[in-house]
Motif scaffolding. Structure first.
Motif, PDB file in Angstrom:
ATOM      1  N   ALA A   9      33.987  38.066  34.096  1.00 53.61           N
ATOM      2  CA  ALA A   9      33.019  39.255  34.659  1.00 53.61           C
ATOM      3  C   ALA A   9      32.886  39.968  36.072  1.00 53.61           C
ATOM      4  O   ALA A   9      33.002  41.590  36.859  1.00 53.61           O
ATOM      5  CB  ALA A   9      31.456  39.491  34.498  1.00 53.61           C
ATOM      6  N   GLU A  10      32.435  39.234  37.147  1.00 52.01           N
ATOM      7  CA  GLU A  10      32.334  39.631  38.419  1.00 52.01           C
ATOM      8  C   GLU A  10      33.575  39.339  39.119  1.00 52.01           C
ATOM      9  O   GLU A  10      33.781  40.709  40.140  1.00 52.01           O
ATOM     10  CB  GLU A  10      31.722  38.223  39.660  1.00 52.01           C
ATOM     11  CG  GLU A  10      29.803  38.168  39.083  1.00 52.01           C
ATOM     12  CD  GLU A  10      29.772  36.669  39.078  1.00 52.01           C
ATOM     13  OE1 GLU A  10      29.964  36.401  40.190  1.00 52.01           O
ATOM     14  OE2 GLU A  10      28.345  37.023  39.116  1.00 52.01           O
ATOM     15  N   TYR A  11      34.557  39.022  38.321  1.00 54.82           N
ATOM     16  CA  TYR A  11      36.074  39.555  39.157  1.00 54.82           C
ATOM     17  C   TYR A  11      36.176  40.787  38.448  1.00 54.82           C
ATOM     18  O   TYR A  11      36.866  41.218  39.686  1.00 54.82           O
ATOM     19  CB  TYR A  11      37.286  38.280  38.476  1.00 54.82           C
ATOM     20  CG  TYR A  11      38.560  38.625  39.527  1.00 54.82           C
ATOM     21  CD1 TYR A  11      38.933  37.509  39.781  1.00 54.82           C
ATOM     22  CD2 TYR A  11      39.208  39.454  38.726  1.00 54.82           C
ATOM     23  CE1 TYR A  11      40.313  37.365  40.502  1.00 54.82           C
ATOM     24  CE2 TYR A  11      40.646  39.538  38.653  1.00 54.82           C
ATOM     25  CZ  TYR A  11      41.256  38.459  40.611  1.00 54.82           C
ATOM     26  OH  TYR A  11      42.010  38.553  40.720  1.00 54.82           O
ATOM     27  N   VAL A  12      36.419  41.089  36.865  1.00 52.69           N
ATOM     28  CA  VAL A  12      37.113  42.248  36.475  1.00 52.69           C
ATOM     29  C   VAL A  12      35.655  43.144  37.647  1.00 52.69           C
ATOM     30  O   VAL A  12      36.512  44.409  37.957  1.00 52.69           O
ATOM     31  CB  VAL A  12      36.426  41.984  35.366  1.00 52.69           C
ATOM     32  CG1 VAL A  12      36.541  43.222  34.862  1.00 52.69           C
ATOM     33  CG2 VAL A  12      37.812  41.600  34.179  1.00 52.69           C
ATOM     34  N   ALA A  13      34.620  43.023  37.477  1.00 53.77           N
ATOM     35  CA  ALA A  13      34.171  44.046  38.467  1.00 53.77           C
ATOM     36  C   ALA A  13      33.993  44.608  39.627  1.00 53.77           C
ATOM     37  O   ALA A  13      34.059  45.205  40.545  1.00 53.77           O
ATOM     38  CB  ALA A  13      32.480  43.952  37.703  1.00 53.77           C
ATOM     39  N   GLU A  14      34.249  43.334  40.440  1.00 57.44           N
ATOM     40  CA  GLU A  14      35.057  43.653  41.672  1.00 57.44           C
ATOM     41  C   GLU A  14      35.738  44.483  41.808  1.00 57.44           C
ATOM     42  O   GLU A  14      36.560  45.577  42.848  1.00 57.44           O
ATOM     43  CB  GLU A  14      35.297  42.620  42.410  1.00 57.44           C
ATOM     44  CG  GLU A  14      35.779  42.579  43.720  1.00 57.44           C
ATOM     45  CD  GLU A  14      36.233  41.372  44.608  1.00 57.44           C
ATOM     46  OE1 GLU A  14      35.900  40.952  45.853  1.00 57.44           O
ATOM     47  OE2 GLU A  14      36.153  40.373  44.394  1.00 57.44           O
TER      48      GLU A  14
ATOM     49  N   ASP B 198      29.879  45.387  43.500  1.00 55.90           N
ATOM     50  CA  ASP B 198      29.443  44.134  43.805  1.00 55.90           C
ATOM     51  C   ASP B 198      29.238  43.832  43.013  1.00 55.90           C
ATOM     52  O   ASP B 198      28.191  44.238  42.030  1.00 55.90           O
ATOM     53  CB  ASP B 198      28.896  44.399  45.356  1.00 55.90           C
ATOM     54  CG  ASP B 198      28.370  43.848  45.480  1.00 55.90           C
ATOM     55  OD1 ASP B 198      27.336  42.792  45.490  1.00 55.90           O
ATOM     56  OD2 ASP B 198      28.988  43.391  46.736  1.00 55.90           O
ATOM     57  N   LYS B 199      29.379  42.153  43.141  1.00 54.43           N
ATOM     58  CA  LYS B 199      28.448  41.567  41.967  1.00 54.43           C
ATOM     59  C   LYS B 199      26.933  41.431  42.085  1.00 54.43           C
ATOM     60  O   LYS B 199      26.706  41.241  40.993  1.00 54.43           O
ATOM     61  CB  LYS B 199      28.829  39.470  42.059  1.00 54.43           C
ATOM     62  CG  LYS B 199      28.349  39.176  42.966  1.00 54.43           C
ATOM     63  CD  LYS B 199      28.625  37.543  43.216  1.00 54.43           C
ATOM     64  CE  LYS B 199      28.561  37.429  44.627  1.00 54.43           C
ATOM     65  NZ  LYS B 199      29.455  35.755  44.278  1.00 54.43           N
ATOM     66  N   ARG B 200      26.155  41.879  42.906  1.00 56.34           N
ATOM     67  CA  ARG B 200      24.893  42.345  43.217  1.00 56.34           C
ATOM     68  C   ARG B 200      24.456  43.472  42.497  1.00 56.34           C
ATOM     69  O   ARG B 200      23.385  43.659  42.600  1.00 56.34           O
ATOM     70  CB  ARG B 200      24.649  42.138  44.043  1.00 56.34           C
ATOM     71  CG  ARG B 200      24.650  41.139  45.238  1.00 56.34           C
ATOM     72  CD  ARG B 200      24.337  40.952  47.238  1.00 56.34           C
ATOM     73  NE  ARG B 200      25.487  41.804  47.713  1.00 56.34           N
ATOM     74  CZ  ARG B 200      25.939  42.437  48.777  1.00 56.34           C
ATOM     75  NH1 ARG B 200      24.506  41.537  49.558  1.00 56.34           N
ATOM     76  NH2 ARG B 200      26.478  43.144  49.233  1.00 56.34           N
TER      77      ARG B 200
END
Length: 269
Positions: A61-66, A71-73
């Protein structure tokens, strides 16, 4: 007076430092995402006692979001229970669901998918001392009690295909099913092998995964019907597989789990 001046100067310096560092712990400016994950799957999606989140699905999820510019935050994680996933997307309670979400024709009637980003297979978890259950066929007895989660399909699949007489016990989470096995309330838990392997790894002296996988489950990222971001999510998953990140996420989160095959990303799963 001198103390008041010193205090004011110190406060001003602190304010400048906070502004200069991007607001301390405050999330940075930019787009935000709400992502549905599981909170109860070791190695895949877990909420830690300190409120943090870990697991393979979290890393994905964090990879795709970036790749989408978030930002993961700026990610807000919400719990995605099996029975709630389609509704969460339809009701805009989540922008994406990354929660061991198997791509099926029935689900595709209500949501879109990107992926698949992982391939698993259904299996069984039993007590370490149980030598009678070694696969789904051995459950074909009304005395056996089989647990799975409400809103998921594994238990019904076992009953329909392999064990017509088994007694089904459906609970709200796999954690509850595992506790029921340990307490002797049920005899086995069924779901995907990668999920069961995480629970077995936590208590290897008490639990074991038995039999060979007897289904093929393709995990996808769930999106609202018609979400224009699906193409970008698909591109992000392809990049994740190509640049080595997928292999690292598997290694970091799934330990000794034996991956049967790498996923093959398609444009419209």
């Amino acid at each position: 007076m001198r103390g008041a001046v010193l205090y004011a100067a110190t406060a001003a310096i602190g304010l400048l430092m906070t502004v200069g560092c991007g607001g301390g712990d405050e999330p940075p400016a930019g787009p935000k995402l709400t992502v549905g994950i599981r909170f109860d799957q070791p190695g895949l999606g877990m909420r830690a006692p300190d409120g943090g989140y870990t697991g393979f699905d979290v890393d994905v999820a964090e990879y795709v979001a970036e790749r989408l510019g978030t930002d993961k935050r700026n990610i807000t994680y919400v719990e995605a229970r099996p029975a709630d996933r389609e509704a969460m997307l339809e009701q805009r309670k989540a922008d994406m669901v990354v929660a061991t979400y198997s791509i099926t024709e029935t689900r595709k009637q209500r949501v879109d998918f990107a992926g698949p980003y992982f391939v698993a297979g259904q299996s069984l978890l039993v007590r370490k001392t149980n030598s009678d259950i070694d696969g789904p066929e051995s459950l074909n007895d009304s005395d056996w009690r089989l647990c799975s989660v409400t809103g998921s399909t594994p238990a019904q699949q076992v009953q329909a295909t392999y064990a017509h007489s088994v007694t089904l016990d459906q609970r709200s989470s796999y954690r509850e099913c595992v506790e029921a096995v340990l307490n002797g309330e049920v005899d086995a838990v069924t779901t995907d092998d990668v999920i069961l392997a995480g629970y077995a790894a936590q208590q290897p002296d008490k639990l074991k995964v038995v039999g060979k996988p007897f289904s093929t489950e393709h995990y996808g990222i769930g999106l609202r019907k018609g979400d224009s971001r699906r193409a970008k999510v698909t591109e992000a998953l392809r990049a994740m597989l190509a640049d080595g990140s997928w292999d690292r996420f598997v290694r970091d989160n799934l330990g000794g789990y034996q991956v049967s095959s790498r996923p093959e990303i398609v444009d419209s799963p």
